[in-house]
Write a protein that holds these residues in place. Structure first.
Motif, PDB file in Angstrom:
ATOM      1  N   MET A  61       0.820  -1.207   0.000  1.00 34.04           N
ATOM      2  CA  MET A  61       0.000   0.000   0.000  1.00 34.04           C
ATOM      3  C   MET A  61       0.857   1.262   0.000  1.00 34.04           C
ATOM      4  O   MET A  61       0.564   2.232  -0.704  1.00 34.04           O
ATOM      5  CB  MET A  61      -0.926   0.007   1.224  1.00 34.04           C
ATOM      6  CG  MET A  61      -1.840   1.227   1.321  1.00 34.04           C
ATOM      7  SD  MET A  61      -2.923   1.123   2.758  1.00 34.04           S
ATOM      8  CE  MET A  61      -1.739   1.164   4.107  1.00 34.04           C
ATOM      9  N   LEU A  62       1.948   1.248   0.769  1.00 32.68           N
ATOM     10  CA  LEU A  62       2.795   2.427   0.881  1.00 32.68           C
ATOM     11  C   LEU A  62       3.912   2.449  -0.159  1.00 32.68           C
ATOM     12  O   LEU A  62       4.656   3.433  -0.261  1.00 32.68           O
ATOM     13  CB  LEU A  62       3.405   2.505   2.286  1.00 32.68           C
ATOM     14  CG  LEU A  62       2.407   2.632   3.448  1.00 32.68           C
ATOM     15  CD1 LEU A  62       3.154   2.674   4.781  1.00 32.68           C
ATOM     16  CD2 LEU A  62       1.537   3.868   3.284  1.00 32.68           C
ATOM     17  N   GLY A  63       4.044   1.384  -0.904  1.00 31.53           N
ATOM     18  CA  GLY A  63       5.089   1.328  -1.924  1.00 31.53           C
ATOM     19  C   GLY A  63       6.482   1.375  -1.347  1.00 31.53           C
ATOM     20  O   GLY A  63       7.390   1.995  -1.917  1.00 31.53           O
ATOM     21  N   ILE A  64       6.696   0.714  -0.217  1.00 32.59           N
ATOM     22  CA  ILE A  64       7.999   0.730   0.449  1.00 32.59           C
ATOM     23  C   ILE A  64       9.015  -0.081  -0.349  1.00 32.59           C
ATOM     24  O   ILE A  64       8.744  -1.203  -0.785  1.00 32.59           O
ATOM     25  CB  ILE A  64       7.874   0.163   1.881  1.00 32.59           C
ATOM     26  CG1 ILE A  64       6.969   1.066   2.726  1.00 32.59           C
ATOM     27  CG2 ILE A  64       9.248   0.020   2.529  1.00 32.59           C
ATOM     28  CD1 ILE A  64       6.665   0.511   4.103  1.00 32.59           C
ATOM     29  N   SER A  65      10.185   0.481  -0.536  1.00 31.39           N
ATOM     30  CA  SER A  65      11.265  -0.200  -1.243  1.00 31.39           C
ATOM     31  C   SER A  65      12.044  -1.058  -0.251  1.00 31.39           C
ATOM     32  O   SER A  65      12.557  -0.555   0.755  1.00 31.39           O
ATOM     33  CB  SER A  65      12.193   0.821  -1.902  1.00 31.39           C
ATOM     34  OG  SER A  65      13.279   0.166  -2.519  1.00 31.39           O
ATOM     35  N   GLN A  66      12.125  -2.357  -0.520  1.00 32.06           N
ATOM     36  CA  GLN A  66      12.789  -3.269   0.400  1.00 32.06           C
ATOM     37  C   GLN A  66      14.221  -3.556  -0.044  1.00 32.06           C
ATOM     38  O   GLN A  66      14.514  -3.666  -1.233  1.00 32.06           O
ATOM     39  CB  GLN A  66      12.002  -4.578   0.501  1.00 32.06           C
ATOM     40  CG  GLN A  66      10.616  -4.391   1.108  1.00 32.06           C
ATOM     41  CD  GLN A  66       9.888  -5.707   1.258  1.00 32.06           C
ATOM     42  OE1 GLN A  66       9.754  -6.470   0.320  1.00 32.06           O
ATOM     43  NE2 GLN A  66       9.393  -5.976   2.462  1.00 32.06           N
ATOM     44  N   SER A  67      15.105  -3.682   0.941  1.00 32.59           N
ATOM     45  CA  SER A  67      16.510  -3.968   0.669  1.00 32.59           C
ATOM     46  C   SER A  67      16.834  -5.404   1.059  1.00 32.59           C
ATOM     47  O   SER A  67      16.415  -5.876   2.118  1.00 32.59           O
ATOM     48  CB  SER A  67      17.410  -3.019   1.464  1.00 32.59           C
ATOM     49  OG  SER A  67      18.751  -3.452   1.403  1.00 32.59           O
ATOM     50  N   TYR A 143      11.361  -6.860   9.070  1.00 30.90           N
ATOM     51  CA  TYR A 143      10.549  -7.574   8.086  1.00 30.90           C
ATOM     52  C   TYR A 143      10.135  -6.663   6.938  1.00 30.90           C
ATOM     53  O   TYR A 143      10.010  -7.095   5.801  1.00 30.90           O
ATOM     54  CB  TYR A 143       9.289  -8.142   8.749  1.00 30.90           C
ATOM     55  CG  TYR A 143       9.550  -9.216   9.777  1.00 30.90           C
ATOM     56  CD1 TYR A 143      10.807  -9.802   9.908  1.00 30.90           C
ATOM     57  CD2 TYR A 143       8.540  -9.662  10.621  1.00 30.90           C
ATOM     58  CE1 TYR A 143      11.052 -10.777  10.849  1.00 30.90           C
ATOM     59  CE2 TYR A 143       8.766 -10.646  11.555  1.00 30.90           C
ATOM     60  CZ  TYR A 143      10.024 -11.201  11.670  1.00 30.90           C
ATOM     61  OH  TYR A 143      10.253 -12.175  12.600  1.00 30.90           O
ATOM     62  N   THR A 144       9.919  -5.389   7.258  1.00 34.51           N
ATOM     63  CA  THR A 144       9.437  -4.444   6.258  1.00 34.51           C
ATOM     64  C   THR A 144      10.542  -3.927   5.347  1.00 34.51           C
ATOM     65  O   THR A 144      10.376  -3.855   4.128  1.00 34.51           O
ATOM     66  CB  THR A 144       8.749  -3.248   6.947  1.00 34.51           C
ATOM     67  OG1 THR A 144       7.650  -3.727   7.743  1.00 34.51           O
ATOM     68  CG2 THR A 144       8.223  -2.254   5.920  1.00 34.51           C
ATOM     69  N   PHE A 145      11.689  -3.596   5.934  1.00 32.29           N
ATOM     70  CA  PHE A 145      12.726  -2.926   5.156  1.00 32.29           C
ATOM     71  C   PHE A 145      13.887  -3.832   4.737  1.00 32.29           C
ATOM     72  O   PHE A 145      14.562  -3.553   3.737  1.00 32.29           O
ATOM     73  CB  PHE A 145      13.269  -1.728   5.946  1.00 32.29           C
ATOM     74  CG  PHE A 145      12.249  -0.655   6.174  1.00 32.29           C
ATOM     75  CD1 PHE A 145      11.911   0.223   5.156  1.00 32.29           C
ATOM     76  CD2 PHE A 145      11.603  -0.537   7.402  1.00 32.29           C
ATOM     77  CE1 PHE A 145      10.956   1.215   5.356  1.00 32.29           C
ATOM     78  CE2 PHE A 145      10.644   0.450   7.615  1.00 32.29           C
ATOM     79  CZ  PHE A 145      10.313   1.329   6.590  1.00 32.29           C
TER      80      PHE A 145
END
Length: 266
Positions: A61-67, A143-145
């Protein structure tokens, strides 16, 4: 399992019928209000659990870019070490390990709540709820990033035994973690150690303490054997448990002090 454990491990003096017959209760117990002293903390844990389990929806939903740099680092450090746990693999051991991972783990977490509730250790129960919430929130950040995939789907010599056991298990786990990349830190390690710490240091139930220790140790074996976690996941989980245990005590002290000051003002 919680019902059976209730009759096996909780002393008679704390059980409902005994309390009704005998009004004399241990000096360590006291009356409490479930609605004001217990329910808010249970709702806090429920919110944290749902929040973490909604991680993928939030990322999308937030379009978070994961590394994935952390995953690459763990792979460089450990290599194929966890494959040694599957040298002794057998169908029987896989079934037992899966039961411990899927059933024994939630039992340990929930029965800790049951113990603290029925033995009327309100302060410890509140701290336990705060500690679990802290653990979930800290894990959520990683978990998110910086997601890390399970070893069974990363290392060529590690078989994803748990996910291959049954399509029902695989689909059920993927419904909560679609890409099976919530590894660092290991919440199975962290939360089981956390529950064990509360059982050992916050209760006097000596007959259940060996059971809690055994289940906790067994869980640590399963996270490697079943092709789920890395060694660094486990280490981070244990550290997470220690941080959450200590921080929860400090947070609860501040809450209690605030309530005392606020009560005096009123």
């Amino acid at each position: 399992m919680n019902v059976i454990a209730y009759y096996l491990f909780i002393p008679d003096k704390y059980k409902y019928k005994k309390r009704k017959i005998n009004e004399t209760i241990s000096a360590t117990t006291h009356k409490f209000s479930f609605l004001s002293e217990i329910l808010p903390y249970l709702l806090l844990v429920a919110f944290a659990y749902i929040f973490v389990k909604s991680q993928w929806s939030i990322v999308t939903m937030l379009g978070i870019s994961q590394s994935y740099a952390l995953a690459d680092y763990i792979l460089d450090v450990e290599g194929n070490i966890v494959s040694f746990f599957q040298i002794i693999a057998s169908p029987f051991l896989t079934y037992v390990s899966s039961f411990i991972y899927l059933i024994g783990f939630p039992f340990l977490l929930t029965f800790t709540f049951v113990i603290l509730l029925f033995t009327r250790q309100v302060k410890a129960l509140q701290e336990y709820a705060i500690a679990i919430t802290i653990a979930y929130m800290l894990a959520f950040f990683f978990y998110t990033f910086t997601p890390v995939a399970v070893t069974g789907h990363t290392l060529p010599d590690v078989v994803p035994l748990l996910y291959n056991l049954s399509p029902i298990i695989n689909d059920g786990l993927r419904s909560l973690d679609p890409f099976l990349n919530r590894c660092f830190p290991s919440l199975h390690a962290g939360l089981s150690f956390l529950a064990m710490l509360f059982i050992i240091f916050k209760t006097d139930l000596d007959n259940f303490k060996p059971i809690a220790i055994f289940i906790t140790i067994a869980i640590q074996f399963t996270i490697f054997y079943l092709g789920i976690h890395w060694i660094l996941d486990f280490i981070a989980g244990v550290i997470l448990a220690g941080i959450s245990f200590y921080t929860a005590e400090q947070v609860h002290k501040r809450i209690s002090n605030f309530q005392v000051i606020y009560g005096k003002r009123n």
